[in-house]
Scaffold this motif. Structure first.
Motif, mmCIF file in Angstrom:
data_model
loop_
_atom_site.group_PDB
_atom_site.id
_atom_site.type_symbol
_atom_site.label_atom_id
_atom_site.label_comp_id
_atom_site.label_asym_id
_atom_site.label_seq_id
_atom_site.Cartn_x
_atom_site.Cartn_y
_atom_site.Cartn_z
ATOM 1 N N ARG A 112 -4.103 8.906 7.447
ATOM 2 C CA ARG A 112 -5.025 8.816 6.303
ATOM 3 C C ARG A 112 -6.146 9.825 6.505
ATOM 4 N NH1 ARG A 112 -7.709 4.500 3.464
ATOM 5 N NH2 ARG A 112 -7.070 5.987 1.865
ATOM 6 N N HIS A 169 -15.647 3.403 4.063
ATOM 7 C CA HIS A 169 -15.379 2.359 3.051
ATOM 8 C C HIS A 169 -16.702 1.775 2.534
ATOM 9 C CE1 HIS A 169 -11.055 1.400 4.040
ATOM 10 N NE2 HIS A 169 -11.391 1.864 5.224
ATOM 11 N N GLY A 181 -7.797 -2.016 2.443
ATOM 12 C CA GLY A 181 -7.372 -1.821 3.833
ATOM 13 C C GLY A 181 -7.588 -3.072 4.664
ATOM 14 N N PRO A 182 -7.107 -3.044 5.904
ATOM 15 C CA PRO A 182 -7.127 -4.263 6.734
ATOM 16 C C PRO A 182 -8.337 -4.388 7.654
ATOM 17 C CG PRO A 182 -5.699 -2.614 7.738
ATOM 18 C CD PRO A 182 -6.269 -1.986 6.491
ATOM 19 N N TYR A 183 -9.317 -3.482 7.563
ATOM 20 C CA TYR A 183 -10.343 -3.456 8.618
ATOM 21 C C TYR A 183 -11.686 -4.055 8.220
ATOM 22 C CZ TYR A 183 -6.936 -0.494 10.902
ATOM 23 O OH TYR A 183 -5.782 -0.026 11.472
ATOM 24 N N ASP A 186 0.832 -1.214 0.000
ATOM 25 C CA ASP A 186 0.000 0.000 0.000
ATOM 26 C C ASP A 186 0.866 1.264 0.000
ATOM 27 O OD1 ASP A 186 -2.225 -1.663 0.215
ATOM 28 O OD2 ASP A 186 -2.542 -1.288 2.352
ATOM 29 N N TYR A 223 -7.100 8.913 10.649
ATOM 30 C CA TYR A 223 -6.370 8.047 11.607
ATOM 31 C C TYR A 223 -5.059 7.594 10.979
ATOM 32 C CZ TYR A 223 -8.184 4.229 8.740
ATOM 33 O OH TYR A 223 -8.480 3.406 7.676
ATOM 34 N N TYR A 283 -11.363 1.695 14.505
ATOM 35 C CA TYR A 283 -12.372 0.750 14.045
ATOM 36 C C TYR A 283 -12.841 -0.079 15.248
ATOM 37 C CZ TYR A 283 -11.523 1.944 9.206
ATOM 38 O OH TYR A 283 -11.448 2.625 8.019
ATOM 39 N N HIS A 323 -12.650 8.656 6.124
ATOM 40 C CA HIS A 323 -13.355 8.046 4.992
ATOM 41 C C HIS A 323 -14.377 7.036 5.479
ATOM 42 C CE1 HIS A 323 -9.684 5.746 5.901
ATOM 43 N NE2 HIS A 323 -10.472 4.694 5.765
HETATM 44 C C1 BEZ Z 1 -7.913 1.730 5.626
HETATM 45 O O1 BEZ Z 1 -8.409 2.658 5.049
HETATM 46 O O2 BEZ Z 1 -8.627 1.123 6.405
HETATM 47 C C2 BEZ Z 1 -6.464 1.375 5.366
HETATM 48 C C3 BEZ Z 1 -6.037 1.215 4.085
HETATM 49 C C4 BEZ Z 1 -4.724 0.860 3.847
HETATM 50 C C5 BEZ Z 1 -3.850 0.673 4.901
HETATM 51 C C6 BEZ Z 1 -4.291 0.857 6.215
HETATM 52 C C7 BEZ Z 1 -5.612 1.216 6.454
#
Ligand code: BEZ
Ligand code: FE
Length: 289
Positions: free
Chosen positions: A212, A217, A102-104, A76, A191, A157, A215
């Protein structure tokens, strides 16, 4: 047997790959060897530097668990995730564009009815979301699956909140006959990506911020259409231009409308200030099988 000198070793390695059966692998591996060797030559890589790189990659792998994927995070922040996505999902400008997954994401998220409050009591400023899913001709896409997940007002999260085991700020919706889905939640915040591993080391040593932009998702799937993995960012977020994972696209910057209590469409449902986010998603047909 001649010694393999610096200028002949690349061809020697590539020649060992000639019996590769899989046609695509037979294309990928020689190109990989050529590029890695060219990099080593270009920078004049030293043994100490190579040992350090091996140590970095080893520790990156050691950090990976079922709950954490440091290699994807590395991909990423190096822009590889978004580059691979761009090559595989080129879409007309009018279609909804992808961003990083992303990881969530959690696949044990609840299925919720239209209009549900998905905050599950997590405190924050109310967010009212009104989504519309259309096809490339402007017709509604009924029955599309819409996954939604986002952070809380502190940028956490649900899986990062102490004492919370049940999902919150995430749900799966289905669009109605008119292609609509709506829900209530709380406004997410910006975050940092995880900075306690090898990716954090890389970011600090290159002076890059971890933050970041805020946002929501969304992952949208409907039979016959390309899957959309995307997110919507507020236009006033200070981190839009420095997203460490390169997920921001102009078309994904959305109008998060702020309303004072007693004004706007949801005044009857909010005692405090609140946000309305309306967005139209446009799906592209899936390629013919
Ligand atoms: C996210 O937006 O959840 C995310 C995306 C890439 C790396 C870490 C978090
Ligand atoms: Fe996120």
């Amino acid at each position: 047997m001649p010694d393999l000198l610096g200028d002949t070793i690349t061809d020697a390695v590539i020649s060992t790959l000639r019996d590769t059966e899989d046609a695509r692998l037979a294309e990928l591996l020689p190109a990989l060897v050529r590029h890695v060797h060219a990099f080593v030559r270009e920078v004049g890589l030293t043994q100490q530097e190579w040992a350090r790189a091996v140590d970095f990659l080893t520790r990156t792998g050691q950090l990976c668990t079922p709950a954490r994927q440091e290699f994807i995070l590395l991909s990423d922040v190096l822009g590889v995730t978004m580059l691979v996505d761009a090559l595989g999902n080129e879409r007309p400008a009018a279609a909804t564009q992808n961003s990083v997954m992303g990881p969530y994401f959690r696949d044990d998220r609840p299925r919720r009815p239209d209009g549900a409050d998905i905050s599950e009591g997590v405190p924050g400023s109310p967010l009212f979301f009104e989504g519309l899913v259309l096809d490339h001709r402007g017709a509604p896409v009924a029955g599309a699956g819409v996954d939604v997940w986002h952070s809380d007002a502190d940028g956490h999260y649900d899986i990062e909140l102490p004492d919370r085991t049940d999902p919150a700020m995430r749900a799966l919706f289905r669009t109605d006959e008119a292609g609509r889905f709506t829900f209530r939640s709380i406004r997410p915040s910006s975050y940092p990506i995880p900075g306690d591993g090898t990716v954090g080391e890389l970011m600090r040593s290159t002076g890059r911020p971890l933050m970041r932009p805020a946002h929501v998702h969304l992952l949208i799937e409907a039979p016959g259409f390309q899957r959309v993995t995307t997110m919507l960012f507020p236009s006033d977020d200070p981190y839009l231009d420095v997203d460490p994972v390169f997920g921001v696209k102009e078309s994904l910057i959305a109008a998060y409308e702020s309303h004072e209590p007693g004004t706007g469409p949801y005044r009857a449902h909010s005692e405090g200030p609140y946000t309305v986010l309306r967005h139209t998603f446009v799906l592209e047909p899936a390629p013919e099988a």
